[in-house]
Design a protein around this motif. Structure first.
Motif, PDB file in Angstrom:
ATOM      1  N   HIS A 177       0.511  -1.202   0.230  1.00  0.00           N
ATOM      2  CA  HIS A 177       0.034   0.407  -0.139  1.00  0.00           C
ATOM      3  C   HIS A 177       0.682   1.380  -0.033  1.00  0.00           C
ATOM      4  CE1 HIS A 177      -3.503  -2.179   0.121  1.00  0.00           C
ATOM      5  NE2 HIS A 177      -3.277  -3.118   1.166  1.00  0.00           N
ATOM      6  N   ASP A 178       2.401   1.608   0.541  1.00  0.00           N
ATOM      7  CA  ASP A 178       2.833   2.490   0.243  1.00  0.00           C
ATOM      8  C   ASP A 178       4.046   2.104  -1.104  1.00  0.00           C
ATOM      9  OD1 ASP A 178       2.244   3.193   2.887  1.00  0.00           O
ATOM     10  OD2 ASP A 178       3.698   2.903   3.944  1.00  0.00           O
ATOM     11  N   ASP A 179       4.974   0.593  -1.059  1.00  0.00           N
ATOM     12  CA  ASP A 179       5.440   0.987  -2.254  1.00  0.00           C
ATOM     13  C   ASP A 179       5.036   0.532  -4.165  1.00  0.00           C
ATOM     14  OD1 ASP A 179       7.075   1.280   0.198  1.00  0.00           O
ATOM     15  OD2 ASP A 179       8.047  -1.594  -0.469  1.00  0.00           O
ATOM     16  N   HIS A 180       4.030   0.190  -4.080  1.00  0.00           N
ATOM     17  CA  HIS A 180       3.271  -0.763  -5.170  1.00  0.00           C
ATOM     18  C   HIS A 180       2.136   0.685  -5.313  1.00  0.00           C
ATOM     19  CE1 HIS A 180       6.691  -2.272  -5.835  1.00  0.00           C
ATOM     20  NE2 HIS A 180       6.718  -3.245  -4.556  1.00  0.00           N
ATOM     21  N   TRP A 181       1.318   0.924  -4.581  1.00  0.00           N
ATOM     22  CA  TRP A 181       0.054   0.965  -4.873  1.00  0.00           C
ATOM     23  C   TRP A 181      -0.538   2.344  -5.850  1.00  0.00           C
ATOM     24  CZ3 TRP A 181      -1.676   6.196  -6.703  1.00  0.00           C
ATOM     25  CH2 TRP A 181      -0.557   7.346  -6.763  1.00  0.00           C
ATOM     26  N   ILE A 190      -3.873  -1.792  -7.059  1.00  0.00           N
ATOM     27  CA  ILE A 190      -3.737  -1.874  -5.036  1.00  0.00           C
ATOM     28  C   ILE A 190      -3.921   0.341  -4.236  1.00  0.00           C
ATOM     29  CG2 ILE A 190      -2.183  -2.009  -3.602  1.00  0.00           C
ATOM     30  CD1 ILE A 190      -0.521  -4.505  -5.926  1.00  0.00           C
ATOM     31  N   PRO A 191      -4.865  -0.440  -3.758  1.00  0.00           N
ATOM     32  CA  PRO A 191      -4.955   1.430  -2.786  1.00  0.00           C
ATOM     33  C   PRO A 191      -4.083   1.272  -2.051  1.00  0.00           C
ATOM     34  CG  PRO A 191      -6.670  -0.551  -2.233  1.00  0.00           C
ATOM     35  CD  PRO A 191      -6.090  -1.813  -3.185  1.00  0.00           C
ATOM     36  N   GLN A 192      -4.252   2.928  -1.664  1.00  0.00           N
ATOM     37  CA  GLN A 192      -3.192   3.629  -0.517  1.00  0.00           C
ATOM     38  C   GLN A 192      -3.474   3.283   0.798  1.00  0.00           C
ATOM     39  OE1 GLN A 192      -2.852   7.838  -0.862  1.00  0.00           O
ATOM     40  NE2 GLN A 192      -1.255   6.776  -2.547  1.00  0.00           N
ATOM     41  N   GLY A 193      -4.778   2.723   0.958  1.00  0.00           N
ATOM     42  CA  GLY A 193      -5.408   2.156   2.139  1.00  0.00           C
ATOM     43  C   GLY A 193      -5.888   2.476   3.232  1.00  0.00           C
ATOM     44  N   HIS A 194      -6.278   3.813   2.016  1.00  0.00           N
ATOM     45  CA  HIS A 194      -6.639   4.389   3.606  1.00  0.00           C
ATOM     46  C   HIS A 194      -8.250   3.925   3.776  1.00  0.00           C
ATOM     47  CE1 HIS A 194      -3.421   7.122   2.817  1.00  0.00           C
ATOM     48  NE2 HIS A 194      -3.848   7.158   1.955  1.00  0.00           N
ATOM     49  N   PRO A 195      -8.525   4.051   5.381  1.00  0.00           N
ATOM     50  CA  PRO A 195      -9.964   3.475   6.129  1.00  0.00           C
ATOM     51  C   PRO A 195     -10.937   4.314   6.393  1.00  0.00           C
ATOM     52  CG  PRO A 195      -8.040   3.911   7.675  1.00  0.00           C
ATOM     53  CD  PRO A 195      -7.945   4.579   6.887  1.00  0.00           C
TER      54      PRO A 195
END
Length: 257
Positions: A177-181, A190-195
């Motif tokens: 989520h940081d390196d390959h978003w 792939i999202p950044q994963g923010h909730p």
């Protein structure tokens, strides 16, 4: 699963540099990284299937339990007024025992202490509906940084979990989520994963689901043993994710692929 493993290993080999995180100006919510059809579904409250949960939650808010204890509205009043901004301030510390609670845990505590009921279990339709109804009242408001509310210790624990390699695939949350978003994995971006959108209606699930459910999916995806439902580790991880997303607008209850 073999295709998933090969895709992950290929992505990691092609992008060896390790990022330290996502700069605030580069942050993208899951809404921004999904397709136009799903975006249109979320924008329209009549098309957003999560709003069915909101309607059920609003009805439950005003319904007193059969034991004569007050409804949620009996203590908190109008949901539009009393719950505005609540979701973006969770997880929070319980003033009684200083334990950290996410919003579903807070609802369960109210059901137990103030309504003398057995709390509805996590991932149950009733608990998710109440969470969705409350979360809607924070839509558009910025997520508050947990570190500014005395939760720096939990932020630190959550970040350790976020960066820890896990499972048979030996991958961390940060590597995806940081390196390959923004890259494609198994046909999915792939999202950044923010909730920002939980609880949300995920098209893959065809149901409302919590952030903990999504995190468990990630753990099983890298072949790691998930923590127990409601475990403090999940809360710490959510707190770090909220810190990472601080200032971003809530769009709950959201739609995601």
């Amino acid at each position: 699963m073999r295709v998933f493993i090969l895709a992950v290993l290929s992505a990691l080999a092609a992008h060896a540099a390790v990022a330290q995180g996502i700069a605030p100006q580069e942050r993208r919510s899951g809404f921004e990284t999904m397709g136009p059809e799903a975006q249109a579904m979320q924008r329209d409250d009549f098309a957003n299937p999560a709003m069915l949960g909101v309607a059920a939650g609003e009805a439950a808010w005003n319904r007193a339990p059969a034991n004569g204890k007050p409804a949620c509205s009996g203590c908190h009043g109008d949901i539009n007024a009393s719950m505005r901004g609540v979701d973006v301030r969770y997880p929070a510390r319980n003033a009684v025992n200083l334990a950290t609670l996410d919003l579903p845990g807070r609802i369960q505590l109210c059901q137990s202490l103030h309504q003398a009921q057995t709390p509805e279990p996590r991932e149950s339709a009733g608990l998710l509906a109440l969470q969705a109804a409350i979360a809607l009242r924070s839509r558009g408001l910025p997520i508050e940084a947990p570190s500014a509310r005395g939760l720096s210790d939990a932020v630190a624990r959550g970040e350790m979990l976020y960066r820890q390699r896990l499972g048979q695939l030996n991958l961390s949350c940060a590597q995806c989520h940081d390196d390959h978003w923004g890259r494609s994995l198994g046909g999915t971006r792939i999202p950044q994963g923010h909730p920002t959108g939980y609880p949300l209606f995920r098209l893959e699930w065809q149901a409302l689901g919590s952030l903990q459910r999504r995190l468990r999916n990630c753990f099983t995806g890298v072949r790691a043993e998930p923590f127990a439902t409601g475990a403090s580790e999940w809360i710490d991880l959510e707190i770090y994710l909220r810190e990472r997303a601080a200032g971003m607008a809530s769009d709950a209850p959201a739609v995601r692929p």
